[in-house]
Design an enzyme around this catalytic site. Sequence first.
Site, short mmCIF file in Angstrom:
data_model
loop_
_atom_site.label_atom_id
_atom_site.label_comp_id
_atom_site.label_asym_id
_atom_site.label_seq_id
_atom_site.Cartn_x
_atom_site.Cartn_y
_atom_site.Cartn_z
N LYS C 102 0.70 -1.12 -0.03
CA LYS C 102 -0.09 -0.10 -0.05
C LYS C 102 0.85 1.07 0.12
CE LYS C 102 -3.14 2.89 2.34
NZ LYS C 102 -3.44 3.49 3.61
N ALA C 189 -9.18 6.15 4.09
CA ALA C 189 -9.03 7.39 4.99
C ALA C 189 -10.48 7.98 4.85
CB ALA C 189 -8.11 8.15 4.43
#
Lengths: 262, 262, 262, 262
Positions: C102, C189
């Site tokens: 990631k 997020a």
Amino acid sequence: MSGSDALAPLALAGRQFRSRLLLGTGGIPNLAVLERVLEASGAEVATVALRRVDPEARGSILDVLARHRVEVLPNTAGCYTAAEAVLTAQLAREALGTDWVKLEVVADDRTLLPDPLELLEAAEQLCALGFLVLPYTTDDPVLARHLEQVGCAAVMPLGAPIGSGLGIRNPHNIELIVEQARVPVVLDAGIGTASDAALALELGCDAVLVASAITRAEDPPAMAAAMRRAVEAGYLARGAGRIPPRTLARASSPRTGLARLA
Amino acid sequence: MSGSDALAPLALAGRQFRSRLLLGTGGIPNLAVLERVLEASGAEVATVALRRVDPEARGSILDVLARHRVEVLPNTAGCYTAAEAVLTAQLAREALGTDWVKLEVVADDRTLLPDPLELLEAAEQLCALGFLVLPYTTDDPVLARHLEQVGCAAVMPLGAPIGSGLGIRNPHNIELIVEQARVPVVLDAGIGTASDAALALELGCDAVLVASAITRAEDPPAMAAAMRRAVEAGYLARGAGRIPPRTLARASSPRTGLARLA
Amino acid sequence: MSGSDALAPLALAGRQFRSRLLLGTGGIPNLAVLERVLEASGAEVATVALRRVDPEARGSILDVLARHRVEVLPNTAGCYTAAEAVLTAQLAREALGTDWVKLEVVADDRTLLPDPLELLEAAEQLCALGFLVLPYTTDDPVLARHLEQVGCAAVMPLGAPIGSGLGIRNPHNIELIVEQARVPVVLDAGIGTASDAALALELGCDAVLVASAITRAEDPPAMAAAMRRAVEAGYLARGAGRIPPRTLARASSPRTGLARLA
Amino acid sequence: MSGSDALAPLALAGRQFRSRLLLGTGGIPNLAVLERVLEASGAEVATVALRRVDPEARGSILDVLARHRVEVLPNTAGCYTAAEAVLTAQLAREALGTDWVKLEVVADDRTLLPDPLELLEAAEQLCALGFLVLPYTTDDPVLARHLEQVGCAAVMPLGAPIGSGLGIRNPHNIELIVEQARVPVVLDAGIGTASDAALALELGCDAVLVASAITRAEDPPAMAAAMRRAVEAGYLARGAGRIPPRTLARASSPRTGLARLA
């Protein structure tokens, strides 16, 4: 200023006004600030809580409003029952010689939300007594219709609780109220800043009443000037026929067939 | 109009303007409407797509702008790469004798969204070539900072895709851009109606560029008049220090200790 | 639970997963809570910041993940440049024996927003080095497309800044990313609570990565259980074909021709 | 499924239920779909418009509900006055042998919004007649309080007009209702998709009633499965104590003092 000619006057309770901004005087720091706010706002109507006013007193808020030729709209702030509100309105009529009243009948101190039952009861009685009644109400389209049916001269739905500055929480309900109303719709309570006031007019409201957002701003006269323009802006934008929202882009200029320089 | 004295001039790319409303001319029906829009808007700057303009032609859009003393800001609409945009800007500079350019480098026709890489590359080259660069950008605060760092004279984040009229989709990002910027921030693209423009200024933008929302409205001059007031309203409201939003009510008048009439 | 059969597996970076909820481990109070969160979430992938982990240590987070058969997705949290991120990813590959990463390349500590340029540069390099790259990116559809074009195995747009809990600030952009993407879209997020996660799937995202909203909730395992259901709910709702929004009512039962009782 | 133990039962009108999802049957295409929806939803209560039902008929909706041990909650859909609603409720009690009723008294066919006056009048009469009354009401906190005061067993505020699928238009009002209520709050009307249902529980509602969003979805059983999970998700998230929203980022892992690999 150009374009002003498109600003049609507001017909409200048998009166005509150039300004669509009504001023609430609650929270104003002092009379000197009030004078500057009146000038900057262009307001021709100001609400006054009867209980706070001694109409005999000199140098009072009423004197200032009279000097600026601002019409006083007494309100029944602080009333919790129809009976209280009717009595307060009657006292106001006698003391001030007016025939109109902004009717407030709230349910509690914490939310200051209108009590729909007491409000409607008071509105019906006051209409029967010959008042021109402008009720502060929720944004419930059905209650607004009932208020119109008992004879109110306008309906004044809230955008959000008094003094909250949260703006218009449910624009959809305001649109429903506007669609059905045959009396003026005045957005009352909840305005926090200028764009909120513009939005109210864009949704089709005929006018806006602003109190705390002006009187408790850091610079009340500057916010009054802002609100004046915002109300005009919203009214003109409503009439101008806005572009419909689209989810994708639309080029503002054609993309093909353009002669290149060179 | 009272309160106007609080309207500080806008410093942008070495120029000073009284108006904080920039006009995009794309989509304007004809030159007669453009004249009325210019008058109603009070705009002192108008963007023009170079490819649509033959600067030699009489009776052109440039003549109208010159007659109204509106400064022309050439844009690079229709450019998809840095190379195209740089060439277009150079041609504009030569043809129009200007030193500034609204830089548009879009990624595709469907969204007309800026391409962040080509945009930044073009901005850097144009700054090096002595242009005053005003880039149309996304609402990404980091990209805005990069554009400032390569020397742009302003940043022009979008509220929503060009011509969408969706308003400001992510006010939080606009606030982040404003907080960090040391050059003017001009909200560009996405404005649909007056309250959107007021909100842009309330969020701290220094100015707003409006094209389709005016030029494609049913009544462009009326919408121009609305936008003019909305921009002033938002600017004044920002400066006036709005009340903070609260979840509960705050009475605009004290509820206790009030003398009752009668 | 009925209806589960409609939950198609997620294909991501050459792997298949039953769960569409990816867990971020940052902020987890301790390993005992982590175990309970893993059980309650049903997550099969967890991101781990390489810098925080000593892969040699016993009783570490890696042991717990291994015991629960949760696949480790190393991230490059704390990297500010492409060079740092590429180095960190290489160290992770060597230490953990994984081929995916990631990719986080942030611009500053205050917003933790991705830097679009460094991110794209790092993505391109890592793809060339044979990594399966899952980049944490802004909600810019054009940047997402670039990341896909350089070979990323997925795109991971933000809903709002890391740890903000603000939800999905610009659903319109997420929809644009989903429409165009030919790789999985993982919302990363900004999630604050369960309805945010459901919305991500409803907008068409293939999965959601949640860290702080679980690890910093008052009761992390309970929030993990909530997120598990929310992700399933959103996925099923997307597939079920929701009713279109309407501005007026539609009776759920016919209003005419009904036989009355009695 | 892990975490299920945190799903406390719902106490409503003297009954206890494991599921917090109530099903409205209006709009269901046929009985076969109803069966699959009941299974997928896990609902233990379904509302039925009395006028549509002949309780003597075999193979009816009532048979299906009985076979699935789903309790029937008769509603008074199609009633416009207190008198009609009271009569309909009495007929339902006699025909179905139930003591509870979902009270609907709407003002018009276009909006199907509750009439606050007729609603409160009907509620008061039905409570006096020994009914357990669950009134469909506006999102007005004051009206909700009045309904509780006349003895209603729950309040069922709308999120948006029936069948609109607009979600919860005014979350602030729902929160005010929840804060003050001492009876269960069931969000009724307006739900469009799963995230709306999750949000209702996150705002503190005790349950959600969903009709059109399930029965008119393209795939009703899949949407029923989605709503089941969404309601559980929202309930668990409420109890888990979500992170507070923040305008800036908060790193999920510490940024300093981290040992680097290598």
